[in-house]
Design an enzyme around this catalytic site. Structure first.
Site, mmCIF file in Angstrom:
data_model
loop_
_atom_site.group_PDB
_atom_site.id
_atom_site.type_symbol
_atom_site.label_atom_id
_atom_site.label_comp_id
_atom_site.label_asym_id
_atom_site.label_seq_id
_atom_site.Cartn_x
_atom_site.Cartn_y
_atom_site.Cartn_z
ATOM 1 N N ARG A 7 -22.212 -72.740 42.723
ATOM 2 C CA ARG A 7 -22.220 -73.097 41.296
ATOM 3 C C ARG A 7 -23.458 -73.953 40.941
ATOM 4 O O ARG A 7 -23.812 -74.884 41.634
ATOM 5 C CB ARG A 7 -20.945 -73.861 40.956
ATOM 6 N N THR B 176 -23.799 -88.366 37.389
ATOM 7 C CA THR B 176 -25.128 -87.727 37.324
ATOM 8 C C THR B 176 -26.134 -88.742 36.807
ATOM 9 O O THR B 176 -25.790 -89.574 35.974
ATOM 10 C CB THR B 176 -25.043 -86.525 36.360
HETATM 11 N N1 ASP Z 1 -23.987 -81.968 34.214
HETATM 12 C C1 ASP Z 1 -23.577 -82.091 35.581
HETATM 13 C C2 ASP Z 1 -23.165 -80.708 36.088
HETATM 14 O O1 ASP Z 1 -22.538 -79.968 35.353
HETATM 15 C C3 ASP Z 1 -22.428 -83.001 35.806
HETATM 16 C C4 ASP Z 1 -22.466 -84.294 35.039
HETATM 17 O O2 ASP Z 1 -23.410 -84.592 34.317
HETATM 18 O O3 ASP Z 1 -21.509 -85.060 35.185
HETATM 19 O O4 ASP Z 1 -23.437 -80.405 37.227
#
Ligand code: ASP
Length: 319
Positions: free
Chosen positions: A208, A180
């Site tokens: 989701r 991310t």
């Molecule tokens: N926070 C992001 C999510 O839950 C994933 C991540 O930051 O790795 O979609």
């Protein structure tokens, strides 16, 4: 003083095991965008808002990060992307969830912020809104990379939990997937902004939504502080992580506030990290995972890091 910080996701368990072959490319991406956007922020050519948008766009284009092209695949093998952005001075915000055609989901969120209303759009309507703003739409297959397909195949074969292969450090699959991306900035006028963009987690169920597009969870900016989070999104939602940091920072130091937030997400299965800058130019990049891809630009000085070490010269980086 101006400050720009970026992250490229946090994840992994246990001690740092060193870089994979692909990691120098990620560091290079962060280093070069910090150098370019940092200089323009410094000269006053860019506002904090424009700087975080451009920084995230560049990372959305880097296929080794989990945002834009190179996003992870959901349970059905498709890509859906989430992004959000916030301007500190007036808490204007924009967010998109489940977009699948935009090359730069963060730029749709930017236009929502600029438009003022609504703050958030989902799915096809969000892509369609981007089209009305002249933004580039791509064939969804263009977003899919071989690395993500391999991670997804492994996730499926092992009947793993969503996100499990995101932290796969196997020789074949590299240790990415978390990936991310986010940015925070303080500009010459003392204004703050934050932006975050993601493909979510490998194998996420249809529909989701993680913390990334949720203002106050994955992203926050007000007059005092700008925050972008990464990690297991559900825990960041349940603790309103990014906004909580701002509230804590009213009473305690930025360092203490960042630690408190990460301590709070942990009992809910949330491991991750965050980047935050305040109006005084103080900056934190804490993470409780094995690694967090990160980079900072502070008054012309650039540092990038993945595990515990940081590098100010990319020539010192070896894979
Ligand atoms: N926070 C992001 C999510 O839950 C994933 C991540 O930051 O790795 O979609």
């Amino acid at each position: 003083m101006v400050v720009l910080a970026v992250h490229g996701g946090a994840g992994g368990d246990g001690p740092w095991r060193g870089m994979t072959e692909a990691d120098p490319q990620r560091l290079n991406c962060m280093h070069s965008l910090l150098s370019d956007i940092g200089a323009r922020l410094e000269s006053g050519a860019l506002s904090a808002l424009e700087a975080v948008t451009q920084a995230v766009e560049i990372m959305e284009d880097e296929a080794l990060f989990n945002a834009g092209r190179g996003s992870v695949l959901d349970a059905s093998g498709a890509i859906t992307m989430d992004a959000s952005i916030m301007r500190g001075e007036d808490q204007a915000a924009g967010a998109v969830v489940g977009v699948s055609k935009a090359r730069h989901p963060i730029r749709i969120a930017y236009h929502l912020l600029k438009g003022g209303w609504p703050v958030m759009l989902n799915g096809e309507a969000a892509d369609a809104y981007g089209l009305t703003k002249g933004l580039e739409m791509v064939d969804p297959t263009w977003l899919v990379t071989e690395l993500r397909q391999a991670q997804w195949a492994k996730w499926k074969a092992n009947k793993s939990a969503p996100g499990s292969t995101d932290e796969d450090d196997g020789a074949v699959l590299d240790h990415d997937g978390m990936g991310t991306v986010g940015a925070v900035a303080l500009d010459r006028d003392g204004k703050l902004a934050a932006a975050t963009s993601t493909g979510g987690m490998t194998g996420k169920p249809d529909g989701r939504i993680g913390d990334t597009p949720i203002i106050g969870a994955g992203t926050w900016a007000d007059r005092n502080v700008a925050v972008s989070c990464t990690g297991v999104g559900e825990a960041f939602i349940r603790t309103c992580a990014a906004r909580s940091l701002a509230a804590y920072h009213d009473r305690e130091s930025l360092v203490a506030s960042g630690k408190r937030v990460l301590d709070e997400v942990a009992p809910y299965g949330g491991r991750g990290g965050l980047i935050a800058v305040n109006a005084d130019g103080e900056l934190i990049v804490p993470f409780q995972t094995m690694l967090m891809y990160r980079g900072t630009y502070v008054n012309g000085a650039i540092e990038v890091g993945i595990g515990p070490e940081t590098y100010d010269e990319l020539s010192s980086v070896s894979s």
